[in-house]
Motif scaffolding. Sequence first.
Motif, short mmCIF file in Angstrom:
data_model
loop_
_atom_site.label_atom_id
_atom_site.label_comp_id
_atom_site.label_asym_id
_atom_site.label_seq_id
_atom_site.Cartn_x
_atom_site.Cartn_y
_atom_site.Cartn_z
N PHE A 196 -1.82 6.67 -8.27
CA PHE A 196 -0.84 5.90 -7.54
C PHE A 196 0.33 5.69 -8.42
O PHE A 196 0.20 5.17 -9.41
N GLY A 197 1.52 5.74 -7.77
CA GLY A 197 2.59 5.00 -8.43
C GLY A 197 2.90 3.47 -8.01
O GLY A 197 1.93 3.17 -7.38
N GLN A 198 3.71 2.85 -8.49
CA GLN A 198 3.72 1.22 -8.34
C GLN A 198 4.28 0.94 -6.88
O GLN A 198 4.06 -0.21 -6.80
N MET A 202 -3.46 -4.69 5.81
CA MET A 202 -3.87 -3.34 6.25
C MET A 202 -4.23 -2.66 5.06
O MET A 202 -3.78 -2.68 3.83
N GLY A 203 -5.11 -1.51 5.16
CA GLY A 203 -5.15 -0.64 4.35
C GLY A 203 -4.20 0.32 4.16
O GLY A 203 -3.19 0.52 4.88
N LEU A 204 -4.31 1.39 3.37
CA LEU A 204 -3.41 2.29 3.13
C LEU A 204 -3.42 3.62 4.24
O LEU A 204 -4.62 3.92 4.67
N PHE A 262 -8.39 5.25 3.67
CA PHE A 262 -8.89 3.92 3.21
C PHE A 262 -9.53 2.87 3.93
O PHE A 262 -8.88 2.87 5.34
N GLY A 263 -10.19 1.97 3.72
CA GLY A 263 -10.44 0.70 4.49
C GLY A 263 -9.47 -0.17 4.19
O GLY A 263 -8.35 -0.13 3.51
N LYS A 264 -9.35 -1.46 4.75
CA LYS A 264 -8.44 -2.49 4.78
C LYS A 264 -8.21 -3.18 3.40
O LYS A 264 -7.38 -4.15 3.30
N TYR A 286 1.14 14.55 3.48
CA TYR A 286 0.53 15.30 2.07
C TYR A 286 0.98 16.31 1.96
O TYR A 286 1.24 17.30 2.64
N LEU A 299 -14.81 6.35 -3.01
CA LEU A 299 -14.09 5.97 -4.22
C LEU A 299 -14.04 4.48 -3.77
O LEU A 299 -13.58 3.99 -2.74
N PHE A 335 3.45 3.88 -1.01
CA PHE A 335 2.94 4.44 -2.35
C PHE A 335 2.74 5.89 -2.25
O PHE A 335 2.24 6.54 -1.19
N TYR A 372 1.45 7.35 1.34
CA TYR A 372 0.90 6.45 1.88
C TYR A 372 1.74 5.22 2.34
O TYR A 372 2.91 4.89 1.47
N PHE A 426 -7.88 3.61 -9.76
CA PHE A 426 -9.01 4.05 -9.41
C PHE A 426 -9.99 3.27 -10.18
O PHE A 426 -9.96 3.17 -11.46
N TYR A 446 -11.12 1.57 -5.10
CA TYR A 446 -9.80 1.41 -5.92
C TYR A 446 -9.48 -0.11 -6.04
O TYR A 446 -9.95 -1.02 -5.17
N GLY A 500 0.39 -0.19 -8.09
CA GLY A 500 -0.21 0.61 -7.02
C GLY A 500 -1.84 0.34 -7.26
O GLY A 500 -2.13 -0.05 -8.28
N PRO A 501 -2.67 0.93 -6.34
CA PRO A 501 -4.11 1.05 -6.54
C PRO A 501 -4.44 1.70 -7.62
O PRO A 501 -3.86 2.92 -8.18
N PHE A 561 -10.15 -1.62 -2.52
CA PHE A 561 -10.25 -0.91 -1.20
C PHE A 561 -11.59 0.23 -1.56
O PHE A 561 -11.46 0.81 -2.58
N GLU A 589 -10.48 11.33 -8.08
CA GLU A 589 -9.44 10.31 -7.88
C GLU A 589 -7.94 10.55 -7.65
O GLU A 589 -7.39 11.61 -8.13
N ALA A 590 -7.27 9.86 -7.01
CA ALA A 590 -5.87 9.88 -6.88
C ALA A 590 -5.12 8.95 -7.86
O ALA A 590 -5.77 8.01 -8.14
N TYR A 627 0.60 12.84 -1.96
CA TYR A 627 0.45 12.05 -0.78
C TYR A 627 1.50 10.91 -0.82
O TYR A 627 2.02 10.56 -1.83
N GLN A 686 1.59 0.81 3.24
CA GLN A 686 0.48 -0.27 3.52
C GLN A 686 1.21 -1.46 3.98
O GLN A 686 2.18 -2.02 3.46
#
Lengths: 117, 115
Positions: free
Chosen positions: B106-108, B41-43, A107-109, B48, A34, B90, B35, A46, A36, A43-44, A89, B103-104, B33, B37
Motif C-alpha cells: 500500500f501507499g501512504q 470502516m474497513g477499506l 477487508f474487515g472494518k 482495480y 491476510l 489508498f 481503496y 502486510f 494487515y 498505509g496498511p 485488518f 500480499e498487496a 487497486y 477508508q
Amino acid sequence: DQQVKQNSPSLSVQEGRISILNCDYTNSMFDYFLWYKKYPAEGPTFLISISSIKDKNEDGRFTVFLNKSAKHLSLHIVPSQPGDSAVYFCAAFSRGVTQGGSEKLVFGKGTKLTVNP
Amino acid sequence: NAGVTQTPKFRILKIGQSMTLQCTQDMNHNYMYWYRQDPGMGLKLIYYSVGAGITDKGEVPNGYNVSRSTTEDFPLRLELAAPSQTSVYFCASSSPSGGGNTEAFFGQGTRLTVV
C-alpha cells in the motif's frame, strides 16, 4: 453484506500478554486470508497470511489460525509489545475464474489494538 | 526502494471540482487497486486493474474513473467532487502468483476533504 467481519472494534492488552484478534467470513470461496497492520497516517502493511488449505501459520510472535468449518480465523500475538498498538485488518481473497483472474482483497472494518506498558 | 507512491498526501476540494490522485509503483506488479477508508470502516475497493489497459469496478466505483496506460501508473480521477467523497484513499499493488502469497503493498494514502 459484509463478507469479512471483525466484530471487536477495539482490544486492550497488557504488555507481555497474548493478544487475540478475531475475524469471521461468510464467503466459502475465499482462498487466502491476510492480516494487515496499520499505524495512523500510514498505509496498511502486510503482516501474515494463511492459505485455505492450512489451519495454522506462524511467523515469530504472530500466529494465524484458520477454522474453515466455522469460517473463522484469529491472529495471536505473543508476547504483545507496545509497538504492536495499531489497527489490524483481516482481509480475504478469492481468485476469479476468468482469464487473468479477478483477484481483490475484501477487508474487515479493523480492530484497534492497544498494548499497555 | 520506493514501493507504492501516492500524491498528493492531503487535498481540500470544493464541491464540483475535479482532481486526479496519482499512484505509481516500481515493483513491476500487474495488479493495482484503489481503496477508500472512511472513519471506523474497513477499506472498500473502488477500482482495480489486472494489467495495463485493463480496469474493472470494485465495490464503490460511482463518482470515480481510472486508467491504466502503463504497468507503473494507476491514477484515480474524481470528476465532480462531492462531500461523500471525503475519505482517505489508498493505492495498492500486488503480484499474485499461483498458490503463492498475494500480499498487496500500500501507499501512504491521500487524505481528501470535500467542502
